[in-house]
Design an enzyme around this catalytic site. Structure first.
Site, short mmCIF file in Angstrom:
data_model
loop_
_atom_site.label_atom_id
_atom_site.label_comp_id
_atom_site.label_asym_id
_atom_site.label_seq_id
_atom_site.Cartn_x
_atom_site.Cartn_y
_atom_site.Cartn_z
N ASP A 168 -22.50 18.25 34.75
CA ASP A 168 -21.94 19.30 33.88
C ASP A 168 -21.27 20.29 34.83
O ASP A 168 -21.94 21.12 35.44
CB ASP A 168 -23.05 19.96 33.07
CG ASP A 168 -22.52 21.08 32.19
OD1 ASP A 168 -21.40 20.95 31.66
OD2 ASP A 168 -23.23 22.10 32.03
N GLU B 90 -18.41 15.64 32.28
CA GLU B 90 -17.80 16.21 31.08
C GLU B 90 -16.31 16.45 31.31
O GLU B 90 -15.90 16.90 32.39
CB GLU B 90 -18.50 17.52 30.73
CG GLU B 90 -18.10 18.08 29.39
CD GLU B 90 -18.93 19.31 29.04
OE1 GLU B 90 -20.00 19.13 28.43
OE2 GLU B 90 -18.52 20.43 29.39
N ASP C 143 -28.16 23.89 32.10
CA ASP C 143 -27.10 23.15 32.80
C ASP C 143 -27.56 21.74 33.15
O ASP C 143 -26.79 20.78 33.04
CB ASP C 143 -26.67 23.90 34.07
CG ASP C 143 -26.02 25.23 33.73
OD1 ASP C 143 -24.98 25.21 33.05
OD2 ASP C 143 -26.55 26.28 34.13
#
EC number: 3.1.21.10
Length: 190
Positions: free
Chosen positions: A8, A67, A139
């Site tokens: 991420d 992502e 996260d």
């Protein structure tokens, strides 16, 4: 069996999550965050690269999932996010890892069932899916969700591939039976 590293990305905090996929079974291997407290962007990017490289060396993943960039309201933030993302991807490519990208909405849809899920919902579902005793930090949970999404994508692809193979086999068998039946090699008993 595959080890999947999910990332991420962020210019200040980059979450990571590592899982092992064996068939449909997912096993948690590790997660955390690479934190960059320095102010200048080049040094932050250097720390992200070093952190991702260290994680790759430690866990030896087979695949790298990250992502995709989303449109941010602030152009400067979007550019910094893109640079952090690119830095993580370069670390993966330098270790010959295949890179897979997933939209945030797809990750949320896959893990929570709702594309507009919030971070707490993602965190809760990741904890359940991986049967964790403690909730990972947000996260890290997002990174684990990305890894889970990739694992799900692999399973779905295998299912489709097997279905295609089965259909092809059925078509070949049907053609063979029709050919043999038309030549009188088989007789139907009623």
């Amino acid at each position: 069996m595959s080890i999947i590293l999910g990332i991420d990305p962020g210019s200040r905090v980059t979450g990571y999550g590592v899982i092992r996929q064996t068939g449909r079974h997912l096993e948690y291997l590790g997660s955390g965050a690479i934190r960059t407290q320095v102010e200048d962007l080049p040094t932050r990017l250097k720390r992200i690269y070093a952190g991702v490289t260290e994680i790759i060396t430690q866990f030896q993943p087979d695949m790298f999932a990250i992502e995709q960039v989303f449109m941010a309201k602030n152009a400067d933030s979007a550019l910094k996010l893109g640079q952090a993302r690119g830095t993580a991807i370069v670390a993966a490519v330098n270790h010959d890892l295949p890179v897979f990208e997933y939209a945030a909405r797809l990750v949320k849809q896959t893990v929570v069932g709702i594309g507009s899920a919030d971070k707490v919902q993602v965190q809760e579902m990741v904890t359940r899916i991986l049967k964790l005793s403690d909730k990972p930090q947000t996260d890290a949970a997002d990174a684990l969700a990305i890894a889970i999404t990739h694992a799900h994508s692999i399973q779905h692809s295998l299912h489709i591939a097997n279905s295609v193979k089965m259909t092809e086999t059925q078509e070949k068998m049907t053609a063979l039976l029709k050919t043999r039946y038309s030549r009188g090699r088989f007789r139907l008993k009623i």
